[in-house]
Design a protein around this motif. Structure first.
Motif, PDB file in Angstrom:
ATOM      1  N   GLN A  76       0.828  -1.203   0.000  1.00 16.93           N
ATOM      2  CA  GLN A  76       0.000   0.000   0.000  1.00 16.93           C
ATOM      3  C   GLN A  76       0.859   1.249   0.000  1.00 16.93           C
ATOM      4  OE1 GLN A  76      -2.602   0.173   3.375  1.00 16.93           O
ATOM      5  NE2 GLN A  76      -0.977   0.412   4.843  1.00 16.93           N
ATOM      6  N   LEU A  77       0.376   2.256  -0.708  1.00 16.25           N
ATOM      7  CA  LEU A  77       0.976   3.582  -0.705  1.00 16.25           C
ATOM      8  C   LEU A  77       0.131   4.445   0.209  1.00 16.25           C
ATOM      9  CD1 LEU A  77       2.730   5.945  -1.824  1.00 16.25           C
ATOM     10  CD2 LEU A  77       0.959   6.230  -3.565  1.00 16.25           C
ATOM     11  N   GLN A  78       0.761   5.070   1.181  1.00 14.34           N
ATOM     12  CA  GLN A  78       0.078   6.048   2.016  1.00 14.34           C
ATOM     13  C   GLN A  78       0.561   7.425   1.562  1.00 14.34           C
ATOM     14  OE1 GLN A  78      -1.255   5.505   5.666  1.00 14.34           O
ATOM     15  NE2 GLN A  78      -1.182   3.299   5.639  1.00 14.34           N
ATOM     16  N   PHE A  79      -0.374   8.297   1.233  1.00 10.59           N
ATOM     17  CA  PHE A  79      -0.062   9.612   0.695  1.00 10.59           C
ATOM     18  C   PHE A  79      -0.734  10.673   1.559  1.00 10.59           C
ATOM     19  CE2 PHE A  79      -1.693  13.037  -2.126  1.00 10.59           C
ATOM     20  CZ  PHE A  79      -0.480  13.629  -2.412  1.00 10.59           C
ATOM     21  N   GLN A  80       0.038  11.670   2.031  1.00 16.69           N
ATOM     22  CA  GLN A  80      -0.517  12.740   2.864  1.00 16.69           C
ATOM     23  C   GLN A  80      -0.710  14.001   2.047  1.00 16.69           C
ATOM     24  OE1 GLN A  80       0.133  13.765   6.673  1.00 16.69           O
ATOM     25  NE2 GLN A  80      -0.379  11.722   7.330  1.00 16.69           N
ATOM     26  N   SER A  81      -1.875  14.622   2.196  1.00 22.63           N
ATOM     27  CA  SER A  81      -2.173  15.871   1.501  1.00 22.63           C
ATOM     28  C   SER A  81      -2.863  16.821   2.472  1.00 22.63           C
ATOM     29  CB  SER A  81      -3.070  15.594   0.286  1.00 22.63           C
ATOM     30  OG  SER A  81      -4.237  14.896   0.678  1.00 22.63           O
ATOM     31  N   THR A 139      -4.381   9.282   2.438  1.00 27.78           N
ATOM     32  CA  THR A 139      -5.102   8.453   1.483  1.00 27.78           C
ATOM     33  C   THR A 139      -4.258   7.214   1.240  1.00 27.78           C
ATOM     34  OG1 THR A 139      -6.035  10.412   0.423  1.00 27.78           O
ATOM     35  CG2 THR A 139      -6.106   8.360  -0.830  1.00 27.78           C
ATOM     36  N   SER A 140      -4.852   6.048   1.414  1.00 26.63           N
ATOM     37  CA  SER A 140      -4.147   4.783   1.200  1.00 26.63           C
ATOM     38  C   SER A 140      -4.589   4.161  -0.108  1.00 26.63           C
ATOM     39  CB  SER A 140      -4.446   3.796   2.337  1.00 26.63           C
ATOM     40  OG  SER A 140      -3.946   4.277   3.554  1.00 26.63           O
ATOM     41  N   PHE A 141      -3.616   3.781  -0.923  1.00 23.48           N
ATOM     42  CA  PHE A 141      -3.867   3.056  -2.165  1.00 23.48           C
ATOM     43  C   PHE A 141      -3.379   1.631  -1.919  1.00 23.48           C
ATOM     44  CE2 PHE A 141      -3.564   7.438  -3.311  1.00 23.48           C
ATOM     45  CZ  PHE A 141      -4.452   7.613  -4.358  1.00 23.48           C
ATOM     46  N   LYS A 142      -4.295   0.655  -1.914  1.00 23.00           N
ATOM     47  CA  LYS A 142      -3.940  -0.724  -1.557  1.00 23.00           C
ATOM     48  C   LYS A 142      -4.050  -1.657  -2.747  1.00 23.00           C
ATOM     49  CE  LYS A 142      -5.348  -0.262   3.233  1.00 23.00           C
ATOM     50  NZ  LYS A 142      -6.105  -0.824   4.334  1.00 23.00           N
ATOM     51  N   ALA A 178      -2.268   6.780  -8.633  1.00 24.43           N
ATOM     52  CA  ALA A 178      -1.204   5.857  -8.241  1.00 24.43           C
ATOM     53  C   ALA A 178      -1.432   4.553  -8.991  1.00 24.43           C
ATOM     54  CB  ALA A 178      -1.229   5.619  -6.734  1.00 24.43           C
ATOM     55  N   SER A 179      -0.365   4.029  -9.562  1.00 24.28           N
ATOM     56  CA  SER A 179      -0.441   2.753 -10.284  1.00 24.28           C
ATOM     57  C   SER A 179       0.655   1.841  -9.753  1.00 24.28           C
ATOM     58  CB  SER A 179      -0.235   2.963 -11.787  1.00 24.28           C
ATOM     59  OG  SER A 179      -1.179   3.860 -12.298  1.00 24.28           O
ATOM     60  N   PHE A 180       0.328   0.577  -9.535  1.00 20.83           N
ATOM     61  CA  PHE A 180       1.299  -0.425  -9.102  1.00 20.83           C
ATOM     62  C   PHE A 180       1.478  -1.435 -10.227  1.00 20.83           C
ATOM     63  CE2 PHE A 180       0.298  -0.421  -4.219  1.00 20.83           C
ATOM     64  CZ  PHE A 180       0.617   0.912  -4.142  1.00 20.83           C
ATOM     65  N   TYR A 181       2.699  -1.969 -10.327  1.00 21.31           N
ATOM     66  CA  TYR A 181       3.011  -3.019 -11.296  1.00 21.31           C
ATOM     67  C   TYR A 181       3.847  -4.073 -10.583  1.00 21.31           C
ATOM     68  CZ  TYR A 181       1.674   0.581 -14.614  1.00 21.31           C
ATOM     69  OH  TYR A 181       0.985   1.555 -15.299  1.00 21.31           O
ATOM     70  N   VAL A 182       3.472  -5.333 -10.714  1.00 20.11           N
ATOM     71  CA  VAL A 182       4.233  -6.442 -10.158  1.00 20.11           C
ATOM     72  C   VAL A 182       4.644  -7.336 -11.319  1.00 20.11           C
ATOM     73  CG1 VAL A 182       4.174  -8.451  -8.634  1.00 20.11           C
ATOM     74  CG2 VAL A 182       3.062  -6.327  -7.925  1.00 20.11           C
ATOM     75  N   ASN A 183       5.954  -7.555 -11.432  1.00 21.31           N
ATOM     76  CA  ASN A 183       6.524  -8.341 -12.531  1.00 21.31           C
ATOM     77  C   ASN A 183       6.027  -7.848 -13.892  1.00 21.31           C
ATOM     78  OD1 ASN A 183       7.997  -9.839 -10.720  1.00 21.31           O
ATOM     79  ND2 ASN A 183       6.418 -11.402 -10.515  1.00 21.31           N
ATOM     80  N   GLY A 184       5.994  -6.524 -14.054  1.00 20.95           N
ATOM     81  CA  GLY A 184       5.653  -5.893 -15.324  1.00 20.95           C
ATOM     82  C   GLY A 184       4.169  -5.800 -15.628  1.00 20.95           C
ATOM     83  N   THR A 185       3.319  -6.323 -14.751  1.00 16.59           N
ATOM     84  CA  THR A 185       1.882  -6.351 -14.992  1.00 16.59           C
ATOM     85  C   THR A 185       1.166  -5.373 -14.055  1.00 16.59           C
ATOM     86  OG1 THR A 185       2.018  -8.672 -15.628  1.00 16.59           O
ATOM     87  CG2 THR A 185      -0.161  -7.847 -15.029  1.00 16.59           C
ATOM     88  N   VAL A 189      -5.130  -0.887  -7.827  1.00 22.33           N
ATOM     89  CA  VAL A 189      -5.017  -0.305  -6.489  1.00 22.33           C
ATOM     90  C   VAL A 189      -6.273   0.516  -6.228  1.00 22.33           C
ATOM     91  CG1 VAL A 189      -2.511  -0.280  -6.343  1.00 22.33           C
ATOM     92  CG2 VAL A 189      -3.662   1.664  -7.339  1.00 22.33           C
ATOM     93  N   THR A 190      -6.730   0.456  -5.001  1.00 21.96           N
ATOM     94  CA  THR A 190      -7.968   1.116  -4.636  1.00 21.96           C
ATOM     95  C   THR A 190      -7.706   2.151  -3.545  1.00 21.96           C
ATOM     96  OG1 THR A 190      -9.092  -0.966  -5.084  1.00 21.96           O
ATOM     97  CG2 THR A 190     -10.328   0.697  -3.859  1.00 21.96           C
ATOM     98  N   PRO A 191      -8.026   3.442  -3.789  1.00 22.18           N
ATOM     99  CA  PRO A 191      -7.859   4.450  -2.730  1.00 22.18           C
ATOM    100  C   PRO A 191      -9.000   4.353  -1.717  1.00 22.18           C
ATOM    101  CG  PRO A 191      -8.716   5.491  -4.706  1.00 22.18           C
ATOM    102  CD  PRO A 191      -8.481   4.037  -5.048  1.00 22.18           C
ATOM    103  N   ASP A 192      -8.703   4.681  -0.462  1.00 19.15           N
ATOM    104  CA  ASP A 192      -9.748   4.644   0.557  1.00 19.15           C
ATOM    105  C   ASP A 192     -10.466   5.978   0.727  1.00 19.15           C
ATOM    106  OD1 ASP A 192      -7.744   6.071   1.831  1.00 19.15           O
ATOM    107  OD2 ASP A 192      -7.708   4.818   3.621  1.00 19.15           O
TER     108      ASP A 192
END
Length: 183
Positions: free
Chosen positions: A38-43, A54-57, A88-95, A99-102
């Motif tokens: 998860q990415l936690q982003f503060q604004s 905001t958490s992107f999981k 925010a975009s995540f990629y694992v092994n190129g794919t 991700v869903t923001p809360d």
């Protein structure tokens, strides 16, 4: 990277914080009890005010514990309008991984000097705390250092798209980071 299945929340990357924010502006974490990232982003609002996290999981079980995997994250957004433009975009092994923001971020990033910026190489950026890889600048027992491994980490000045990330992953050789800000 390679992460253990120890059931503990681990900080993988921490980037600074503003003077009012209690957490990092960006924090990439391994979630407690799952193989989820998860990415936690503060604004903040334009006047500073109370920060919002905001958490992107990613989905659970997005990686295999103890095995090497390639992870890439791309973030972008326009300061003064982050509530409408931050992605925010995540990629694992190129794919690509969904991700869903809360919640919706606020429109600004707070820096130590109260100058609001987009944290990408601008002279007015004044982050209060440093970047750290593998743990938190706080170094507390509630935020333990990662017991996994990170190799060939790169940070780009622009947001990479799916094609760039696929090229990096499938290329087998890291790109020359000294002469390029994209693959």
């Amino acid at each position: 990277m390679r992460l253990p299945d120890d059931g503990t929340r681990r900080i993988l990357l921490h980037m600074g914080r503003g003077t009012n924010a209690s957490n990092a502006i960006y924090s990439l974490e391994k979630s407690t009890g799952s193989r989820q990232l998860q990415l936690q982003f503060q604004s903040v609002e334009s006047d500073g005010g109370s920060p919002r996290t905001t958490s992107f999981k990613s989905p659970e079980d997005v990686y295999t514990s103890g095995s090497w995997f390639h992870f890439a994250m791309a973030i972008s957004g326009a300061v003064t309008d982050l509530s409408n433009t931050f992605t925010a975009s995540f990629y694992v092994n190129g794919t690509s991984v969904t991700v869903t923001p809360d919640n919706t971020p606020r429109d600004y990033i707070e820096t130590g000097s109260k100058v609001f910026n987009n944290c990408r190489g601008h002279a007015s950026l004044d982050i209060v705390y440093p970047w750290s890889v593998g743990g938190s600048y706080k170094n507390s027992s509630t935020l333990p250092w990662t017991s996994g491994s990170v190799d060939e980490m790169a940070i780009y000045t622009g947001s990479l798209n799916a094609s760039h990330i696929s090229t990096i992953y499938n290329g087998g050789i890291p790109c020359d980071l000294t002469s390029s800000n994209s693959p």
